[in-house]
Design an enzyme around this catalytic site. Structure first.
Site, PDB file in Angstrom:
ATOM      1  N   GLU A  47      62.707  -8.153 -79.037  1.00 43.42           N
ATOM      2  CA  GLU A  47      62.816  -7.322 -80.237  1.00 43.42           C
ATOM      3  C   GLU A  47      63.638  -8.076 -81.276  1.00 43.42           C
ATOM      4  O   GLU A  47      64.789  -8.437 -81.022  1.00 43.42           O
ATOM      5  CB  GLU A  47      63.502  -5.988 -79.930  1.00 43.42           C
ATOM      6  CG  GLU A  47      63.640  -5.109 -81.179  1.00 43.42           C
ATOM      7  CD  GLU A  47      64.489  -3.866 -80.971  1.00 43.42           C
ATOM      8  OE1 GLU A  47      64.167  -2.831 -81.581  1.00 43.42           O
ATOM      9  OE2 GLU A  47      65.483  -3.930 -80.208  1.00 43.42           O
ATOM     10  N   TRP A  48      63.048  -8.301 -82.442  1.00 46.50           N
ATOM     11  CA  TRP A  48      63.820  -8.901 -83.535  1.00 46.50           C
ATOM     12  C   TRP A  48      64.357  -7.778 -84.404  1.00 46.50           C
ATOM     13  O   TRP A  48      63.598  -7.104 -85.095  1.00 46.50           O
ATOM     14  CB  TRP A  48      62.961  -9.851 -84.363  1.00 46.50           C
ATOM     15  CG  TRP A  48      63.749 -10.551 -85.446  1.00 46.50           C
ATOM     16  CD1 TRP A  48      65.108 -10.724 -85.494  1.00 46.50           C
ATOM     17  CD2 TRP A  48      63.233 -11.162 -86.632  1.00 46.50           C
ATOM     18  NE1 TRP A  48      65.470 -11.409 -86.627  1.00 46.50           N
ATOM     19  CE2 TRP A  48      64.340 -11.687 -87.350  1.00 46.50           C
ATOM     20  CE3 TRP A  48      61.950 -11.325 -87.160  1.00 46.50           C
ATOM     21  CZ2 TRP A  48      64.197 -12.352 -88.564  1.00 46.50           C
ATOM     22  CZ3 TRP A  48      61.806 -11.984 -88.368  1.00 46.50           C
ATOM     23  CH2 TRP A  48      62.914 -12.507 -89.057  1.00 46.50           C
ATOM     24  N   ARG A  49      65.665  -7.589 -84.371  1.00 44.87           N
ATOM     25  CA  ARG A  49      66.325  -6.582 -85.195  1.00 44.87           C
ATOM     26  C   ARG A  49      66.590  -7.191 -86.572  1.00 44.87           C
ATOM     27  O   ARG A  49      67.630  -7.788 -86.812  1.00 44.87           O
ATOM     28  CB  ARG A  49      67.615  -6.131 -84.512  1.00 44.87           C
ATOM     29  CG  ARG A  49      67.404  -5.125 -83.381  1.00 44.87           C
ATOM     30  CD  ARG A  49      67.016  -3.762 -83.919  1.00 44.87           C
ATOM     31  NE  ARG A  49      68.047  -3.262 -84.821  1.00 44.87           N
ATOM     32  CZ  ARG A  49      69.116  -2.567 -84.432  1.00 44.87           C
ATOM     33  NH1 ARG A  49      69.282  -2.248 -83.158  1.00 44.87           N
ATOM     34  NH2 ARG A  49      70.008  -2.156 -85.330  1.00 44.87           N
ATOM     35  N   ARG A  83      66.136  -1.271 -88.291  1.00 47.11           N
ATOM     36  CA  ARG A  83      66.789   0.000 -87.998  1.00 47.11           C
ATOM     37  C   ARG A  83      67.633   0.393 -89.209  1.00 47.11           C
ATOM     38  O   ARG A  83      68.512  -0.352 -89.633  1.00 47.11           O
ATOM     39  CB  ARG A  83      67.676  -0.153 -86.743  1.00 47.11           C
ATOM     40  CG  ARG A  83      68.395   1.101 -86.319  1.00 47.11           C
ATOM     41  CD  ARG A  83      67.465   2.176 -85.805  1.00 47.11           C
ATOM     42  NE  ARG A  83      66.686   1.724 -84.662  1.00 47.11           N
ATOM     43  CZ  ARG A  83      65.363   1.741 -84.634  1.00 47.11           C
ATOM     44  NH1 ARG A  83      64.656   2.179 -85.688  1.00 47.11           N
ATOM     45  NH2 ARG A  83      64.709   1.329 -83.569  1.00 47.11           N
ATOM     46  N   HIS A 145      66.647   8.069 -83.541  1.00 47.84           N
ATOM     47  CA  HIS A 145      67.936   7.800 -82.905  1.00 47.84           C
ATOM     48  C   HIS A 145      68.979   8.772 -83.438  1.00 47.84           C
ATOM     49  O   HIS A 145      69.115   8.934 -84.644  1.00 47.84           O
ATOM     50  CB  HIS A 145      68.395   6.368 -83.185  1.00 47.84           C
ATOM     51  CG  HIS A 145      67.411   5.336 -82.732  1.00 47.84           C
ATOM     52  ND1 HIS A 145      66.222   5.105 -83.396  1.00 47.84           N
ATOM     53  CD2 HIS A 145      67.433   4.489 -81.680  1.00 47.84           C
ATOM     54  CE1 HIS A 145      65.556   4.157 -82.753  1.00 47.84           C
ATOM     55  NE2 HIS A 145      66.269   3.773 -81.717  1.00 47.84           N
ATOM     56  N   LYS A 172      59.433   6.836 -79.083  1.00 46.29           N
ATOM     57  CA  LYS A 172      60.768   6.446 -78.600  1.00 46.29           C
ATOM     58  C   LYS A 172      61.836   7.383 -79.148  1.00 46.29           C
ATOM     59  O   LYS A 172      61.856   7.671 -80.347  1.00 46.29           O
ATOM     60  CB  LYS A 172      61.094   5.012 -79.029  1.00 46.29           C
ATOM     61  CG  LYS A 172      62.498   4.552 -78.626  1.00 46.29           C
ATOM     62  CD  LYS A 172      62.893   3.243 -79.295  1.00 46.29           C
ATOM     63  CE  LYS A 172      64.328   2.878 -78.941  1.00 46.29           C
ATOM     64  NZ  LYS A 172      64.853   1.784 -79.778  1.00 46.29           N
ATOM     65  N   ARG A 215      68.786   4.338 -68.537  1.00 42.66           N
ATOM     66  CA  ARG A 215      68.239   2.997 -68.778  1.00 42.66           C
ATOM     67  C   ARG A 215      67.692   2.379 -67.493  1.00 42.66           C
ATOM     68  O   ARG A 215      67.001   1.370 -67.526  1.00 42.66           O
ATOM     69  CB  ARG A 215      69.313   2.092 -69.376  1.00 42.66           C
ATOM     70  CG  ARG A 215      69.805   2.548 -70.749  1.00 42.66           C
ATOM     71  CD  ARG A 215      70.881   1.630 -71.289  1.00 42.66           C
ATOM     72  NE  ARG A 215      71.370   2.057 -72.594  1.00 42.66           N
ATOM     73  CZ  ARG A 215      70.810   1.750 -73.760  1.00 42.66           C
ATOM     74  NH1 ARG A 215      69.719   0.992 -73.785  1.00 42.66           N
ATOM     75  NH2 ARG A 215      71.327   2.175 -74.894  1.00 42.66           N
ATOM     76  N   SER A 234      72.726  -4.328 -78.878  1.00 43.28           N
ATOM     77  CA  SER A 234      72.360  -3.730 -80.171  1.00 43.28           C
ATOM     78  C   SER A 234      72.552  -2.223 -80.174  1.00 43.28           C
ATOM     79  O   SER A 234      72.341  -1.568 -81.188  1.00 43.28           O
ATOM     80  CB  SER A 234      70.906  -4.075 -80.526  1.00 43.28           C
ATOM     81  OG  SER A 234      70.026  -3.490 -79.599  1.00 43.28           O
ATOM     82  N   GLN A 238      73.904  -0.671 -73.433  1.00 45.34           N
ATOM     83  CA  GLN A 238      72.933  -1.678 -72.983  1.00 45.34           C
ATOM     84  C   GLN A 238      73.539  -2.556 -71.898  1.00 45.34           C
ATOM     85  O   GLN A 238      74.681  -2.991 -72.000  1.00 45.34           O
ATOM     86  CB  GLN A 238      72.485  -2.562 -74.148  1.00 45.34           C
ATOM     87  CG  GLN A 238      71.284  -2.035 -74.874  1.00 45.34           C
ATOM     88  CD  GLN A 238      70.847  -2.949 -76.008  1.00 45.34           C
ATOM     89  OE1 GLN A 238      71.251  -4.099 -76.078  1.00 45.34           O
ATOM     90  NE2 GLN A 238      70.039  -2.425 -76.897  1.00 45.34           N
TER      91      GLN A 238
END
EC number: 4.2.1.10
Length: 255
Positions: A47-49, A83, A145, A172, A215, A234, A238
């Site tokens: 994932e490229w944030r 985001r 989120h 999601k 998770r 991120s 996590q």
């Protein structure tokens, strides 16, 4: 058996939850260094944030770096995510630029998935964004989120069903628990989505240390993807990607 979405060689919604690792570098050097590191880990998706990228408001620089990333990552699927600040991201941009940026990224052909926030705009506008991204064969993860609380189970389910109705390929939702009851609320919503509303794969998580179990337990409750960190996390809670992989494999072995 619920719905399965195939991205290159990765099948979301089947078997053990897949692992995505976020890239959170602020410049090209940091991002390419992250890529060199993640290629040795047990990941399925990168994932490229892009909200972390300091030149995110320069479309051509974003496109050029994405092309370089695609070449370096070989066949690993790429998810691109801006985001927004209101949902926990690093910066805010106008809705007009949010749409322009995501369409420009889709048009490059160098990404496989793009994250679009459920509350980025009114429903009709969000639906139109999804339709336009689909024209480039992009899979859309629609997300929401809440870094402050965990809505009631019925509200969580309602939001994910709404994502499906707006054309999401994957729904999601990530929320912040204030108690173990909140964690159970998220897991219960996940299970109900899997059993009753399985039009798409879903991704769910309860953030922070309280929510770590969510998770890890995706295969049991129905979440198709989990996020692990290779360097900097991120989102709160996590786990390190290789440790995450070991636990997922262990749980899967006893199912």
């Amino acid at each position: 058996m619920g719905s399965i979405v195939k991205i290159r060689d990765v099948k979301l919604g089947e078997g053990i939850p897949k692992i995505a690792v976020p890239l959170v570098g602020s410049n090209e050097e940091e991002i390419m260094e992250e890529i060199a590191g993640v290629k040795t880990t047990k990941l399925d998706i990168v994932e490229w944030r892009i909200d972390y990228y300091k030149y995110v408001e320069e479309v051509e620089k974003v496109k050029k770096l994405l092309q370089k990333m695609r070449k370096n990552l070989n066949n690993i699927p790429i998810l691109v995510t801006f985001r927004t600040a209101k949902e926990g991201g690093k910066r805010e941009i106008s809705l007009e630029y949010y749409i322009e940026l995501n369409k420009a990224i889709a048009a490059t052909g160098n990404t496989d998935m793009i994250d679009i926030e459920l509350f980025a705009a009114e429903d009709e506008a969000v639906k139109k964004i999804v339709e336009e991204l689909h024209e480039y064969n992009i899979k859309v993860i629609m997300s929401n989120h809440d870094f402050h609380k965990t809505p009631h189970k019925d509200e969580l389910i309602s939001r994910m069903c709404r994502m499906q109705q707006l054309g999401a390929d994957i729904a999601k939702i990530a929320v912040m628990p204030c108690s173990t009851k909140d964690v159970l609320e998220l897991l219960s919503a996940t299970c109900e989505m899997k059993c009753k509303h399985n039009d798409t794969p879903i991704i769910t998580m309860s953030m922070g240390t309280l929510g770590v179990i969510t998770r890890l337990a995706g295969e049991t409750f129905g979440s198709a993807l989990t996020f692990g960190s290779a360097k900097a996390a991120s989102a709160p809670g996590q786990l390190e990607v290789n440790e995450l992989y070991k636990v997922l494999k262990l749980i899967s072995a006893y199912r």
